[in-house]
Design a protein around this motif. Structure first.
Motif, short mmCIF file in Angstrom:
data_model
loop_
_atom_site.label_atom_id
_atom_site.label_comp_id
_atom_site.label_asym_id
_atom_site.label_seq_id
_atom_site.Cartn_x
_atom_site.Cartn_y
_atom_site.Cartn_z
N HIS A 40 25.74 -14.12 26.81
CA HIS A 40 24.31 -13.87 26.73
C HIS A 40 24.08 -12.55 26.00
N PRO A 41 22.95 -12.40 25.31
CA PRO A 41 22.62 -11.11 24.68
C PRO A 41 22.55 -10.00 25.72
N MET A 42 22.83 -8.78 25.29
CA MET A 42 22.73 -7.64 26.20
C MET A 42 22.39 -6.39 25.41
N ARG A 43 21.75 -5.46 26.08
CA ARG A 43 21.35 -4.20 25.49
C ARG A 43 22.15 -3.07 26.12
N ILE A 44 22.76 -2.22 25.29
CA ILE A 44 23.55 -1.11 25.79
C ILE A 44 23.05 0.21 25.19
N LEU A 45 23.31 1.29 25.90
CA LEU A 45 22.98 2.63 25.44
C LEU A 45 24.26 3.40 25.14
N ASN A 46 24.27 4.10 24.02
CA ASN A 46 25.32 5.06 23.70
C ASN A 46 24.70 6.46 23.77
N ILE A 47 24.94 7.15 24.90
CA ILE A 47 24.38 8.49 25.13
C ILE A 47 25.50 9.50 24.92
N SER A 48 25.35 10.34 23.91
CA SER A 48 26.44 11.24 23.55
C SER A 48 25.92 12.66 23.34
N ASP A 49 26.80 13.62 23.59
CA ASP A 49 26.57 15.03 23.22
C ASP A 49 25.24 15.55 23.75
N LEU A 50 24.99 15.34 25.03
CA LEU A 50 23.78 15.89 25.63
C LEU A 50 23.80 17.41 25.62
N HIS A 51 24.97 18.01 25.77
CA HIS A 51 25.09 19.47 25.80
C HIS A 51 24.00 20.09 26.68
N MET A 52 23.88 19.57 27.89
CA MET A 52 22.78 19.96 28.77
C MET A 52 22.88 21.43 29.17
N MET A 53 21.71 22.07 29.17
CA MET A 53 21.56 23.45 29.60
C MET A 53 20.48 23.51 30.68
N PRO A 54 20.51 24.53 31.55
CA PRO A 54 19.39 24.71 32.47
C PRO A 54 18.09 24.90 31.69
N GLY A 55 17.03 24.29 32.17
CA GLY A 55 15.75 24.41 31.48
C GLY A 55 15.54 23.43 30.35
N ASP A 56 16.48 22.48 30.16
CA ASP A 56 16.33 21.46 29.11
C ASP A 56 15.37 20.36 29.57
N ASP A 57 14.17 20.74 29.96
CA ASP A 57 13.26 19.78 30.58
C ASP A 57 12.85 18.66 29.64
N LYS A 58 12.60 18.97 28.38
CA LYS A 58 12.20 17.93 27.43
C LYS A 58 13.31 16.91 27.25
N LYS A 59 14.54 17.38 27.17
CA LYS A 59 15.69 16.48 27.02
C LYS A 59 15.86 15.63 28.28
N VAL A 60 15.69 16.25 29.44
CA VAL A 60 15.81 15.53 30.71
C VAL A 60 14.81 14.37 30.75
N GLU A 61 13.57 14.64 30.41
CA GLU A 61 12.54 13.60 30.47
C GLU A 61 12.79 12.51 29.43
N PHE A 62 13.30 12.90 28.26
CA PHE A 62 13.62 11.90 27.24
C PHE A 62 14.68 10.92 27.77
N VAL A 63 15.72 11.44 28.40
CA VAL A 63 16.79 10.58 28.92
C VAL A 63 16.27 9.74 30.08
#
Length: 291
Positions: A40-63
């Motif tokens: 069956h068809p399927m949808r996958i995510l490739n999430i790479s290189d987040l390089h998360m920092m404290p205060g990365d609120d915009k990035k957090v909400e995007f993910v």
């Protein structure tokens, strides 16, 4: 003087824009018809290189908003952290995706935090001496949390997971960029389609995966070159790929007619805190629809 002033103004403008572009998070969609006929068809995510920092609120909400795309599987391809204090932000970002099948591998910046390096040290080695030793990142705590999310630790391992009601084989390696990779031995399973994970897309790993019939390899690491020349492209890849294949989705091997595998290399979501810019290379998460 007017010419020099104009050049200086243009340089400042480009530098300022590169800081803006580094926060212009995007979703890139790809469709691949590569599944066996009975799947069956399927949808996958490739999430790479987040390089998360404290205060990365915009990035957090995007993910967090990626859950709205209803993915069938989530794959993390390394360099999730850039700070010893960023794990809470990372886990908050990933929480809406918890419980969806998936797997993860690590990059060097899941083990050790980035450190400032004198760029002249690459050409004048004495200038590189005395650089600070990197802080150890909370990778063991992160591993436990990602496993609690229901995701397979695929570092130098194989496994099989159920995705959209069908068995999918998995193979992964730890980061080849720092020689942590040990290609895992085969295991018996009935999965007709296999996905491979590596943080850094070195050709030795991609060749090994392709030779054993992996259908799709996911990677990150390159940042898409991070600083690209408009109309020309990336200048570096930070691995042994050529710059024409620094990111995107394409057949492997990239040259020739015996392409047996698709490769998806993400430009990634973040940067080192000591080089927080991107130019003509916006950060991305890859959404890949398989049929």
């Amino acid at each position: 003087m007017r010419t020099l002033g104009g050049l200086a103004a243009a340089s400042v403008g480009v530098a300022a824009w590169s800081l803006v572009e580094a926060r212009a998070f995007t979703r890139s969609f790809h469709h691949l018809t590569i599944l066996p006929a009975a799947h069956h068809p399927m949808r996958i995510l490739n999430i790479s290189d987040l390089h998360m920092m404290p205060g990365d609120d915009k990035k957090v909400e995007f993910v967090r908003d990626l859950a709205d795309l209803k993915p069938d599987a989530v794959f993390l391809t390394g360099d999730q952290l850039s700070s010893t204090k960023a794990l809470p932000a990372l886990l908050r970002a990933l929480k809406p995706l918890a419980g969806i099948p998936g797997a993860f591998v690590y990059g060097s910046h899941d083990y050790h935090a980035p450190v400032w390096k004198n760029p002249l040290g690459y050409v004048i080695p004495p200038l590189a001496s005395g650089e600070k030793e990197p802080d150890e990142l909370p990778h063991e705590e992160m591993t436990a949390a990602l496993v609690d999310n229901g995701w397979v630790d695929l570092r130098n391992r194989r496994d099989v997971i159920d995705v959209a009601g069908q068995q999918i084989g998995l193979i992964g390696v730890d980061d080849p960029h720092i020689d942590y990779d040990e290609y895992p031995a085969p295991i018996d399973h009935d999965a007709a389609f296999t996905i491979g994970l590596t943080h850094a897309p070195y050709t030795r790993i991609l060749n090994e995966m392709a030779s054993e019939g992996v259908g799709l390899a996911l990677a990150g690491h390159t940042h898409g070159g991070q600083v690209c020349v408009p109309g020309y492209g990336a200048l570096i890849t930070n691995c042994d790929l050529d710059t024409d294949h620094v990111a995107g989705v394409y057949g492997w091997p990239p040259i020739g007619h015996d392409q047996t595998m698709q490769v998806a290399i993400s430009r990634g979501m973040g940067t080192s805190p000591y080089a927080p810019f991107r130019l003509a290379c916006r950060p991305e998460v890859q959404i890949i629809d398989l049929a």
